[in-house]
Motif scaffolding. Sequence first.
Motif, PDB file in Angstrom:
ATOM      1  N   LEU A  71      -1.651   8.342  -1.652  1.00  0.00           N
ATOM      2  CA  LEU A  71      -2.593   7.258  -1.936  1.00  0.00           C
ATOM      3  C   LEU A  71      -2.692   6.938  -3.426  1.00  0.00           C
ATOM      4  N   LEU A  89      -8.029   4.235   3.147  1.00  0.00           N
ATOM      5  CA  LEU A  89      -7.622   3.785   1.812  1.00  0.00           C
ATOM      6  C   LEU A  89      -8.766   3.067   1.117  1.00  0.00           C
ATOM      7  N   SER A 131      -6.335   1.826   7.426  1.00  0.00           N
ATOM      8  CA  SER A 131      -6.680   1.094   6.207  1.00  0.00           C
ATOM      9  C   SER A 131      -8.059   1.476   5.691  1.00  0.00           C
ATOM     10  N   ILE A 181      -2.206  -6.540   4.050  1.00  0.00           N
ATOM     11  CA  ILE A 181      -1.630  -5.221   3.826  1.00  0.00           C
ATOM     12  C   ILE A 181      -1.033  -4.712   5.138  1.00  0.00           C
ATOM     13  N   ALA A 202      -3.905  -3.980  -7.435  1.00  0.00           N
ATOM     14  CA  ALA A 202      -4.059  -4.072  -5.978  1.00  0.00           C
ATOM     15  C   ALA A 202      -5.500  -3.769  -5.575  1.00  0.00           C
ATOM     16  N   CYS A 254      -5.068  -6.212   8.157  1.00  0.00           N
ATOM     17  CA  CYS A 254      -4.399  -4.907   8.191  1.00  0.00           C
ATOM     18  C   CYS A 254      -3.894  -4.610   9.601  1.00  0.00           C
ATOM     19  N   ILE A 269      -1.109   3.537  -5.279  1.00  0.00           N
ATOM     20  CA  ILE A 269      -1.590   2.160  -5.282  1.00  0.00           C
ATOM     21  C   ILE A 269      -1.864   1.725  -6.729  1.00  0.00           C
ATOM     22  N   THR A 292       0.853  -1.189   0.000  1.00  0.00           N
ATOM     23  CA  THR A 292       0.000   0.000   0.000  1.00  0.00           C
ATOM     24  C   THR A 292       0.892   1.244   0.000  1.00  0.00           C
TER      25      THR A 292
END
Length: 287
Positions: A26, A54, A51, A92, A33, A45, A29, A21
């Motif tokens: 951001l 995201l 997380s 992740i 993914a 996570c 990514i 990640t």
Amino acid sequence: MTVNLKFENKQIKKGLYIIPTPIGNLGDITYRAIEILKKSDFILCEDTRISRKLMERFGVKSKLLPNHKFNEKKNLPQIINHLRNDKIVSLISDAGTPGISDPGAILVRQCVKERIDIYPLPGPSAVSTAISISGFSEKYFFYGFFPSKLKEIKNDLKSLSQLDTSIVFFISSRKINKAIPFIKASFSERDILICREMTKFYEEYLRYKVDDLKTFDEDLKGELTIVISERKKVKKDSLLLSESDKNNIKGMINKLSIKEIVNVISQNSNVPKKKIYNFCLKIKNEV
């Protein structure tokens, strides 16, 4: 703002997916993914609060399961059971690639042991990102986080100083000032790159000669990625005999042959044997 990406409706193999990640931005990514995260039955996570930001950004609604260094052993039987039942599980971390100074290695080892399929995805890594802009040797040794105890730092850095490669460390900005004296003691005459807030708006890359490195007055904040250069190559022709070596030669000149003196001095010196030989001749002629 949620980003909607359309993917082909294709099958994804069952198993464990190791998904990097972003380490800050951001937007770093990958499409693949996001696709796998959306089709996962479970996403392991470190911190669900981090997380979830995201996942919300990219419209991922798969179930998040906390999996950090304090509970990853306890979680192992349940996760392995999910994988045995043909669930798609993604792993992740808060940032970067799982298993590299982040939780994940325990689960991967168990999957290898039980012959459960593991699929790695390429993606963000603070290590390769820092190395790529260092200007140092592409051959590197990744150490990970600095030890917490000063004695361990001293011993480990002394050992690592023997490596003729770039060396990458992670360290909290709160601990950098304590580590600087040990870095200077072990890596004199090398260069150092200190990376902070990589890929973020306030990213900063600080370059110094290790010998000129000083403690920081300001709080750098966050985790730092440090790269130390390979050893500096010194041409032997530019090396000179030290005063100590010269005095030792003068003391041996009437006791040993020139060949014997050259062998003795060269054992503890990088000066070319020819230079030692010529100095011996000069002293011999003066006696």
